[in-house]
Design an enzyme around this catalytic site. Structure first.
Site, PDB file in Angstrom:
ATOM      1  N   LYS A 237      24.219   8.744 -70.720  1.00  0.00           N
ATOM      2  CA  LYS A 237      22.808   8.464 -70.450  1.00  0.00           C
ATOM      3  C   LYS A 237      22.463   8.769 -68.988  1.00  0.00           C
ATOM      4  O   LYS A 237      21.400   9.299 -68.692  1.00  0.00           O
ATOM      5  CB  LYS A 237      22.478   6.994 -70.772  1.00  0.00           C
ATOM      6  CG  LYS A 237      22.572   6.636 -72.245  1.00  0.00           C
ATOM      7  CD  LYS A 237      21.591   7.403 -73.115  1.00  0.00           C
ATOM      8  CE  LYS A 237      20.180   6.873 -73.076  1.00  0.00           C
ATOM      9  NZ  LYS A 237      19.274   7.684 -73.960  1.00  0.00           N
TER      10      LYS A 237
ATOM     11  N   HIS B  74      31.449   5.171 -71.524  1.00  0.00           N
ATOM     12  CA  HIS B  74      31.225   6.581 -71.862  1.00  0.00           C
ATOM     13  C   HIS B  74      29.772   6.841 -72.255  1.00  0.00           C
ATOM     14  O   HIS B  74      29.183   7.867 -71.909  1.00  0.00           O
ATOM     15  CB  HIS B  74      32.162   7.023 -72.993  1.00  0.00           C
ATOM     16  CG  HIS B  74      31.847   6.418 -74.329  1.00  0.00           C
ATOM     17  ND1 HIS B  74      32.013   5.063 -74.610  1.00  0.00           N
ATOM     18  CD2 HIS B  74      31.319   6.970 -75.443  1.00  0.00           C
ATOM     19  CE1 HIS B  74      31.623   4.836 -75.855  1.00  0.00           C
ATOM     20  NE2 HIS B  74      31.205   5.970 -76.380  1.00  0.00           N
ATOM     21  N   TYR B  75      29.164   5.860 -72.952  1.00  0.00           N
ATOM     22  CA  TYR B  75      27.753   5.976 -73.339  1.00  0.00           C
ATOM     23  C   TYR B  75      26.853   5.957 -72.098  1.00  0.00           C
ATOM     24  O   TYR B  75      25.938   6.781 -71.968  1.00  0.00           O
ATOM     25  CB  TYR B  75      27.400   4.833 -74.299  1.00  0.00           C
ATOM     26  CG  TYR B  75      25.928   4.549 -74.419  1.00  0.00           C
ATOM     27  CD1 TYR B  75      25.092   5.387 -75.158  1.00  0.00           C
ATOM     28  CD2 TYR B  75      25.355   3.448 -73.773  1.00  0.00           C
ATOM     29  CE1 TYR B  75      23.734   5.135 -75.254  1.00  0.00           C
ATOM     30  CE2 TYR B  75      24.002   3.183 -73.860  1.00  0.00           C
ATOM     31  CZ  TYR B  75      23.191   4.033 -74.599  1.00  0.00           C
ATOM     32  OH  TYR B  75      21.847   3.786 -74.683  1.00  0.00           O
ATOM     33  N   LEU B  76      27.149   5.050 -71.176  1.00  0.00           N
ATOM     34  CA  LEU B  76      26.325   4.939 -69.966  1.00  0.00           C
ATOM     35  C   LEU B  76      26.455   6.179 -69.086  1.00  0.00           C
ATOM     36  O   LEU B  76      25.492   6.607 -68.452  1.00  0.00           O
ATOM     37  CB  LEU B  76      26.700   3.666 -69.179  1.00  0.00           C
ATOM     38  CG  LEU B  76      26.375   2.348 -69.902  1.00  0.00           C
ATOM     39  CD1 LEU B  76      26.923   1.156 -69.122  1.00  0.00           C
ATOM     40  CD2 LEU B  76      24.852   2.192 -70.094  1.00  0.00           C
TER      41      LEU B  76
END
Ligand code: NAP
Length: 212
Positions: free
Chosen positions: A129, A124-126
């Site tokens: 980003k 989810h973070y990637l």
């Protein structure tokens, strides 16, 4: 050059402020707590500005020539903050820079952003980003997107491996070397409109950047 560092109290950002000052740049530290100001001025910030990415940030982009976005919600908060800070905060910064006539924008991104589906743990973070990076690429700004591997607090090594996409996983780079790269690329036209990954490796940082 007046360089606004977003997320200036962060571990990479603090070292970036010092690296910018060493190079004769005027780092402006964007912080969300006035109490952080003295420490950042001591590191070499020319001035500080208080702004929270979850609020209106436009005022922070006045009188700025370049932006380094080094903020992030960190691993200890939930997915809601990943959206609000890493994605929406980055998009708001890109919009604020555009609105205030700032031409240059350096994004501290992450390795693994090329294909978030390859990562189970921080997918989810990637994704956040990647979407922020894509938004920056579609803007009118002279961008550079720097994607380091896992960050360590070891001493600077001064040497990196730099490629558009590095075909190794689980590799590292010191925060000090990332700060060196960020402070160096901000003034380098040969890095405009480039996106690259970095790890510690065999090539002196300046030489690796010259090859871009
Ligand atoms: P860090 O020490 O956690 O710094 C992040 C900074 O963002 C903090 O100073 C924090 O402010 C600020 N921030 C958080 N929410 C904010 C908001 N709403 N408004 C304004 N500022 C806000 O992170 P780091 O170790 O320097 O790493 C920087 C970035 O590198 C990460 O965020 C991540 O995107 C990227 N990265 C990390 C890794 C890794 O291995 N950790 C790998 C690749 C890329 P406060 O100080 O006030 O809390």
């Amino acid at each position: 050059m007046n360089v606004l560092v977003v997320g200036a109290n962060g571990q990479v950002a603090r070292q970036t402020i010092a690296e910018l000052a060493k190079r004769g740049q005027q780092p402006i530290a964007m912080i969300r707590d006035e109490q952080q100001a003295d420490a950042l001025l001591a590191l070499g910030a020319a001035r500080t500005v208080v702004a929270d990415l979850e609020q209106d940030i436009t005022h922070a982009f006045n009188n700025v020539d370049a932006v380094i976005f080094a903020a992030g919600s960190g691993g200890k908060t939930g997915g809601d903050k990943t959206i609000l800070v890493d994605l929406w905060g980055a998009m708001k910064s890109i919009d604020a820079a555009t609105k205030q006539g700032v031409k240059r924008f350096v994004m501290l991104s992450s390795m693994g952003t090329v294909d978030p589906d390859k990562s189970e743990r921080i997918r989810h973070y990637l994704v956040a980003k990647k979407l922020a990076d894509d938004y920056l690429k579609q803007s009118s700004l002279n961008y550079t997107i720097v994607r380091p591997g896992s960050l360590t607090n070891d001493e600077a090594i001064g040497k990196i491996k730099l490629e558009e996409e590095i075909q190794v996983r689980d590799n590292t780079i010191t925060r000090a070397d990332v700060a060196h790269v960020l402070a160096e690329v901000v003034g380098r036209e040969n890095t405009f409109h480039k996106t690259f990954e970095i790890l510690n490796g065999p090539t002196p940082i300046d030489e690796a950047l010259n090859q871009l």
